[in-house]
Motif scaffolding. Sequence first.
Motif, PDB file in Angstrom:
ATOM      1  N   THR A 117       0.593  -1.019  -0.256  1.00 58.08           N
ATOM      2  CA  THR A 117       0.370  -0.015  -0.051  1.00 58.08           C
ATOM      3  C   THR A 117       1.160   1.609  -0.125  1.00 58.08           C
ATOM      4  O   THR A 117       0.561   2.097  -0.702  1.00 58.08           O
ATOM      5  N   GLU A 132      -7.720  -2.734  -1.854  1.00 54.61           N
ATOM      6  CA  GLU A 132      -8.992  -2.931  -0.371  1.00 54.61           C
ATOM      7  C   GLU A 132      -9.089  -4.300  -0.003  1.00 54.61           C
ATOM      8  O   GLU A 132      -9.743  -4.197   1.040  1.00 54.61           O
ATOM      9  N   GLN A 133      -9.872  -5.041  -1.325  1.00 49.14           N
ATOM     10  CA  GLN A 133     -10.109  -6.297  -0.592  1.00 49.14           C
ATOM     11  C   GLN A 133      -9.265  -7.659  -0.246  1.00 49.14           C
ATOM     12  O   GLN A 133      -9.572  -7.869   1.028  1.00 49.14           O
ATOM     13  N   ALA A 174      -9.116  -5.793   3.766  1.00 49.12           N
ATOM     14  CA  ALA A 174      -9.531  -6.174   4.316  1.00 49.12           C
ATOM     15  C   ALA A 174      -9.458  -7.293   4.594  1.00 49.12           C
ATOM     16  O   ALA A 174     -10.028  -7.929   5.595  1.00 49.12           O
TER      17      ALA A 174
END
Length: 237
Positions: free
Chosen positions: A47, A68-69, A72
């Motif tokens: 990131t 993002e997935q 998460a």
Amino acid sequence: MTDPAYGPVADGAEPLVDTARLTRIATALIWTWLATDVALGMSALYTIGVLGGLGGAIAPAESFAGLEQVLAATGVLNVVAVVAAGIAVLRWIYRSSRNAQALGPAMAVTPGWAVGWFFVPIANLWKPFQAVSEIWQVSADPHAPDAVPIPAVLRTWWGCWIASSIISNIDFRLSMHAETAEQLITASWFTVAAVPVDIALTIALTTIMRRLSQMQRDRAGEMRQAPPQVAEDAIFE
């Protein structure tokens, strides 16, 4: 399934229970947690990279696809692993404390509080360390526990635990309020910084668990080999 006992116990005496199985389970779960922690750190480092935090330009939009997935999913796995490992470690502490109390009934911290102090604000900064240190000393020498020095591995474990807790708390707060790329990069660096601390924490904790389990097994063996007049007053299974 209960943990195996060491042998028959004197009437009214608290039995010693072999913690080898608990140690193996807790150790496996701790290392599983560390694996998810490393994965989380790698995701955070990626990131930082795509956001330009490693000195390069911000990556093109397609580099963010699925990020993002992934973050998460990794975060959820880490939380599940933390809970599972935490329960196993606390169960091990409780059982080890009961064994130690059977060896040295004058212990200051009860098995319940050896676990409970982890959940009491402020006191959880030192009381759990006191509890585990006492378990160690009594297990090493039930007759003169105060003469047993606190080993460096215990201090390393507790120092890493405090440091990891502080870093994780900062990371969580920053992540919850991150609205810009710079803020997300800052939060991600805390995620990355936690990894080496957690590696040291894992090594220290699993070493403590293995050595303490062996010490209590040794004490049980000494009791079984004691002369009848001594064994009469000994607590062992």
